[in-house]
Scaffold this motif. Sequence first.
Motif, PDB file in Angstrom:
ATOM      1  N   MET A 186       0.838  -1.213   0.000  1.00 26.44           N
ATOM      2  CA  MET A 186       0.000   0.000   0.000  1.00 26.44           C
ATOM      3  C   MET A 186       0.868   1.256   0.000  1.00 26.44           C
ATOM      4  O   MET A 186       0.524   2.264  -0.605  1.00 26.44           O
ATOM      5  CB  MET A 186      -0.933  -0.034   1.217  1.00 26.44           C
ATOM      6  CG  MET A 186      -1.995   1.052   1.195  1.00 26.44           C
ATOM      7  SD  MET A 186      -2.870   1.209  -0.399  1.00 26.44           S
ATOM      8  CE  MET A 186      -4.137  -0.049  -0.229  1.00 26.44           C
ATOM      9  N   PHE A 203       1.879   1.880  -3.440  1.00 23.67           N
ATOM     10  CA  PHE A 203       0.764   2.496  -4.171  1.00 23.67           C
ATOM     11  C   PHE A 203       0.684   3.993  -3.868  1.00 23.67           C
ATOM     12  O   PHE A 203       0.541   4.819  -4.753  1.00 23.67           O
ATOM     13  CB  PHE A 203      -0.554   1.803  -3.800  1.00 23.67           C
ATOM     14  CG  PHE A 203      -1.755   2.642  -4.072  1.00 23.67           C
ATOM     15  CD1 PHE A 203      -2.533   3.130  -3.039  1.00 23.67           C
ATOM     16  CD2 PHE A 203      -2.091   2.994  -5.387  1.00 23.67           C
ATOM     17  CE1 PHE A 203      -3.624   3.928  -3.288  1.00 23.67           C
ATOM     18  CE2 PHE A 203      -3.182   3.804  -5.647  1.00 23.67           C
ATOM     19  CZ  PHE A 203      -3.942   4.269  -4.587  1.00 23.67           C
ATOM     20  N   PHE A 204       0.825   4.299  -2.576  1.00 22.08           N
ATOM     21  CA  PHE A 204       0.729   5.714  -2.210  1.00 22.08           C
ATOM     22  C   PHE A 204       1.859   6.518  -2.832  1.00 22.08           C
ATOM     23  O   PHE A 204       1.665   7.642  -3.275  1.00 22.08           O
ATOM     24  CB  PHE A 204       0.731   5.889  -0.689  1.00 22.08           C
ATOM     25  CG  PHE A 204       0.577   7.315  -0.324  1.00 22.08           C
ATOM     26  CD1 PHE A 204      -0.649   7.955  -0.516  1.00 22.08           C
ATOM     27  CD2 PHE A 204       1.651   8.059   0.139  1.00 22.08           C
ATOM     28  CE1 PHE A 204      -0.802   9.295  -0.233  1.00 22.08           C
ATOM     29  CE2 PHE A 204       1.505   9.396   0.418  1.00 22.08           C
ATOM     30  CZ  PHE A 204       0.280  10.013   0.235  1.00 22.08           C
ATOM     31  N   LEU A 226       1.036   7.167  -6.295  1.00 24.45           N
ATOM     32  CA  LEU A 226      -0.036   8.156  -6.332  1.00 24.45           C
ATOM     33  C   LEU A 226       0.528   9.551  -6.122  1.00 24.45           C
ATOM     34  O   LEU A 226       0.212  10.492  -6.850  1.00 24.45           O
ATOM     35  CB  LEU A 226      -1.028   7.810  -5.215  1.00 24.45           C
ATOM     36  CG  LEU A 226      -2.297   8.655  -5.144  1.00 24.45           C
ATOM     37  CD1 LEU A 226      -3.121   8.467  -6.395  1.00 24.45           C
ATOM     38  CD2 LEU A 226      -3.110   8.247  -3.924  1.00 24.45           C
ATOM     39  N   LEU A 227       1.407   9.650  -5.133  1.00 24.19           N
ATOM     40  CA  LEU A 227       1.997  10.944  -4.818  1.00 24.19           C
ATOM     41  C   LEU A 227       2.796  11.449  -6.008  1.00 24.19           C
ATOM     42  O   LEU A 227       2.719  12.609  -6.384  1.00 24.19           O
ATOM     43  CB  LEU A 227       2.897  10.818  -3.576  1.00 24.19           C
ATOM     44  CG  LEU A 227       3.552  12.116  -3.105  1.00 24.19           C
ATOM     45  CD1 LEU A 227       2.485  13.109  -2.656  1.00 24.19           C
ATOM     46  CD2 LEU A 227       4.523  11.844  -1.948  1.00 24.19           C
ATOM     47  N   ALA A 240       2.394  10.637  -9.147  1.00 18.07           N
ATOM     48  CA  ALA A 240       1.451  11.017 -10.206  1.00 18.07           C
ATOM     49  C   ALA A 240       0.952  12.429  -9.944  1.00 18.07           C
ATOM     50  O   ALA A 240       0.909  13.277 -10.829  1.00 18.07           O
ATOM     51  CB  ALA A 240       0.274  10.034 -10.237  1.00 18.07           C
ATOM     52  N   PHE A 241       0.609  12.659  -8.701  1.00 16.53           N
ATOM     53  CA  PHE A 241       0.100  13.953  -8.259  1.00 16.53           C
ATOM     54  C   PHE A 241       1.124  15.053  -8.514  1.00 16.53           C
ATOM     55  O   PHE A 241       0.827  16.077  -9.115  1.00 16.53           O
ATOM     56  CB  PHE A 241      -0.212  13.819  -6.767  1.00 16.53           C
ATOM     57  CG  PHE A 241      -0.596  15.085  -6.072  1.00 16.53           C
ATOM     58  CD1 PHE A 241      -1.839  15.655  -6.287  1.00 16.53           C
ATOM     59  CD2 PHE A 241       0.272  15.678  -5.176  1.00 16.53           C
ATOM     60  CE1 PHE A 241      -2.211  16.811  -5.628  1.00 16.53           C
ATOM     61  CE2 PHE A 241      -0.083  16.825  -4.509  1.00 16.53           C
ATOM     62  CZ  PHE A 241      -1.328  17.394  -4.741  1.00 16.53           C
ATOM     63  N   ALA A 282       2.012  15.456 -12.333  1.00 18.27           N
ATOM     64  CA  ALA A 282       0.905  16.018 -13.100  1.00 18.27           C
ATOM     65  C   ALA A 282       0.807  17.515 -12.899  1.00 18.27           C
ATOM     66  O   ALA A 282       0.429  18.258 -13.781  1.00 18.27           O
ATOM     67  CB  ALA A 282      -0.406  15.347 -12.678  1.00 18.27           C
ATOM     68  N   GLN A 301       7.578  18.553   9.435  1.00 19.50           N
ATOM     69  CA  GLN A 301       6.224  19.120   9.492  1.00 19.50           C
ATOM     70  C   GLN A 301       5.555  18.792  10.811  1.00 19.50           C
ATOM     71  O   GLN A 301       6.060  17.990  11.595  1.00 19.50           O
ATOM     72  CB  GLN A 301       5.365  18.608   8.344  1.00 19.50           C
ATOM     73  CG  GLN A 301       4.913  17.155   8.467  1.00 19.50           C
ATOM     74  CD  GLN A 301       5.876  16.177   7.866  1.00 19.50           C
ATOM     75  OE1 GLN A 301       6.364  16.383   6.776  1.00 19.50           O
ATOM     76  NE2 GLN A 301       6.176  15.091   8.585  1.00 19.50           N
ATOM     77  N   PRO A 312       1.441  17.769  12.396  1.00 21.56           N
ATOM     78  CA  PRO A 312       0.182  17.221  11.866  1.00 21.56           C
ATOM     79  C   PRO A 312      -0.735  18.298  11.300  1.00 21.56           C
ATOM     80  O   PRO A 312      -1.532  18.021  10.416  1.00 21.56           O
ATOM     81  CB  PRO A 312      -0.466  16.572  13.096  1.00 21.56           C
ATOM     82  CG  PRO A 312       0.643  16.336  14.060  1.00 21.56           C
ATOM     83  CD  PRO A 312       1.646  17.415  13.821  1.00 21.56           C
ATOM     84  N   PRO A 347       2.057  22.098   7.241  1.00 25.98           N
ATOM     85  CA  PRO A 347       2.826  21.305   6.270  1.00 25.98           C
ATOM     86  C   PRO A 347       4.317  21.659   6.288  1.00 25.98           C
ATOM     87  O   PRO A 347       4.714  22.688   6.842  1.00 25.98           O
ATOM     88  CB  PRO A 347       2.201  21.699   4.933  1.00 25.98           C
ATOM     89  CG  PRO A 347       1.676  23.077   5.147  1.00 25.98           C
ATOM     90  CD  PRO A 347       1.234  23.131   6.591  1.00 25.98           C
ATOM     91  N   PHE A 360      11.891  18.278  -0.561  1.00 28.89           N
ATOM     92  CA  PHE A 360      12.294  18.077   0.832  1.00 28.89           C
ATOM     93  C   PHE A 360      13.055  16.768   0.948  1.00 28.89           C
ATOM     94  O   PHE A 360      12.608  15.742   0.464  1.00 28.89           O
ATOM     95  CB  PHE A 360      11.064  18.050   1.745  1.00 28.89           C
ATOM     96  CG  PHE A 360      10.455  19.412   1.909  1.00 28.89           C
ATOM     97  CD1 PHE A 360      10.948  20.282   2.870  1.00 28.89           C
ATOM     98  CD2 PHE A 360       9.430  19.835   1.087  1.00 28.89           C
ATOM     99  CE1 PHE A 360      10.406  21.558   3.021  1.00 28.89           C
ATOM    100  CE2 PHE A 360       8.880  21.106   1.226  1.00 28.89           C
ATOM    101  CZ  PHE A 360       9.377  21.967   2.184  1.00 28.89           C
TER     102      PHE A 360
END
Lengths: 372, 372
Positions: free
Chosen positions: B1, B4-5, B8-9, B11-12, B15, B101, B103, B106, B133
Amino acid sequence: MKAFFFLLLNAFLFAEGLVAQAQTNPPMIWHNPALAEKAVVEGRLWQTGLNQFYDRLPAKATGLVRTEVMNLAHNSAGTYIRFHTSAKKISIRYQVSGGLQFPHMPATGVSGVDLYAQEISGNWQWVRGRYQFGDTIRYDFPSIDSTVRVREYRLYLPLYNTVRWMEIGVPENQPLQWAAPETAAPIILYGTSILQGACASRAGLAWTNILGRNLSTPLVNLGFSGNGRMEKELIDLIAEHPAKLVVLDCMPNLSDLDLYPKEELLKRYRYAVETIRKTNPNLPLILTEHCCGLPGTNMDLGQRAGFATASITVAEIYQALVKEGFKNLHLLTATAIGFDKESTVDGVHPNDIGMLKYARAYEQLIKKILWR
Amino acid sequence: MKAFFFLLLNAFLFAEGLVAQAQTNPPMIWHNPALAEKAVVEGRLWQTGLNQFYDRLPAKATGLVRTEVMNLAHNSAGTYIRFHTSAKKISIRYQVSGGLQFPHMPATGVSGVDLYAQEISGNWQWVRGRYQFGDTIRYDFPSIDSTVRVREYRLYLPLYNTVRWMEIGVPENQPLQWAAPETAAPIILYGTSILQGACASRAGLAWTNILGRNLSTPLVNLGFSGNGRMEKELIDLIAEHPAKLVVLDCMPNLSDLDLYPKEELLKRYRYAVETIRKTNPNLPLILTEHCCGLPGTNMDLGQRAGFATASITVAEIYQALVKEGFKNLHLLTATAIGFDKESTVDGVHPNDIGMLKYARAYEQLIKKILWR
């Protein structure tokens, strides 16, 4: 040095009273939305036939839409749970399956929940929670103002994370009822990371969530970070559902004119308008410019110029479609959104200031369209 | 997972075009502020006699002020570096020694730098950077608008982290000059985490930094998270320096009336006013209420009531001091700051919306005081 930082962080948190206290007395009764007998996750178009309980797209979309879109549909952006209780203590516990934060968006925004209460009068109040991020995330709302007459609570789910399970706790002998599902046709919004909620500091401040409160209308967030590309497959899915208005806010993911020439974009927008309007030929539609291309937004010439061109492109597409005879089409301009040098965290993604500007611009235009 | 993240990150980020590109051509010349022959870190009272180059308190304060305050003085909150260059590419690289960072804040705010340019006209522009970073943090400003006539750049340093070293790079054969040090007496601000900058999304949006730009006045940030407690030792250090105006905004760290009874607080404020005014008996001073106790800010009755009491307490102290004959004292009220349900991330710390409100309220009051 890490130990020092940990001490420092603790000093910081304790001094501000942010650390969640154990809520052990009286015992909490935990309610699981996944076990409710009605549809309690609102702000989405599908309530059944899902791969995972908190998904925003149905299982049947697998293999139709791109994998990236399907993966982002696991993020609970823009969805919310409505319930009634007179309890003065509420707790939320849940697990997520992605990373807790981004470099430019804190855990409270990426992975946090956010609780609002609507008064009998219609006015919205924000309920401050104490959070603890860990393997299980916990939000405690320990002393809710009993002088406020609450019609219902609205719990916004994480903007950029995937909820594995969630439970809402209230003290025993305090009932909690799920609200009756919303039945009005929603405003459906299709777009990019900005629409998905990057980079609000908490879920309730994503612009679609601000807008939903201000319009008192169900609103569906189909924001797919980096992947809001005006694709046929998404348009077909949207067109299955009745809507009050549809927003097409994809230009930030289509601003590369080499990848997406204007003719191709015109084709995609025209397909969207025709398809979404098959059952409702006069459904109002909003096409949106790129908010970040205004002069004064930032001094990065290359970036800003690309965004300005994206705005010009969608404005031209809008004009072309109007000329082709489409009625009740609307353009939300970058000027109306009005971003300036304080509006984004990175030149693209609104911070909370930008979120408020974005929500206000949409609110004004939508009220004009629906209430004229 | 996790994998996957990560995908995803990526891709984000890709993009949206946020990933820093290698700036290898032409080679960069790196300038180190610690090797400059003049004082180039502005926004602080001490330029020499420091434990570490980027500190906000002098070495002589060690053992005088509490360890927690001394540790927080390593954070570069509110400090900035001013320089001139006509280069259209600027890069920053640096290392920090704390966590990246919180919680609710950021990495871009806790550990990031933020670049602004002041035009010849006085107008401020924000320069958007691409950040990375890692063990070494990197910000690249790759295509600065050459049509803007820049008087000078202002690089804001991290709000909640400790800079170990930093270098500013420009392409070779592009000169970079450090600006002449500011000589005007500053506005000195002493306070809490809110004053230190929690929880701005980037350094330039901390309210003291917004205010410094809007007033065009040097401004010193003595915000110490959880530890801004109107202490004699800090007041003595502040009193060593000429000032244009002093802000005492400590109430958010003094709202526990069991720990800090009103008589004790009155004593601390009185000591501050008398001590800071020894060499300038009419120096304007602002005492500030607690911004977060207003009705409608949130529905946590316990929290809000404590903050409202803190505001009442400081207002009473203000009245008592005026009655004792102190002139040119001013009270900034919570009502003037005007927080509402969208202003904080956690009920205490302003998000960027709250930062803007805070800065505007101070700007109005300070202009009235200094320009009357």
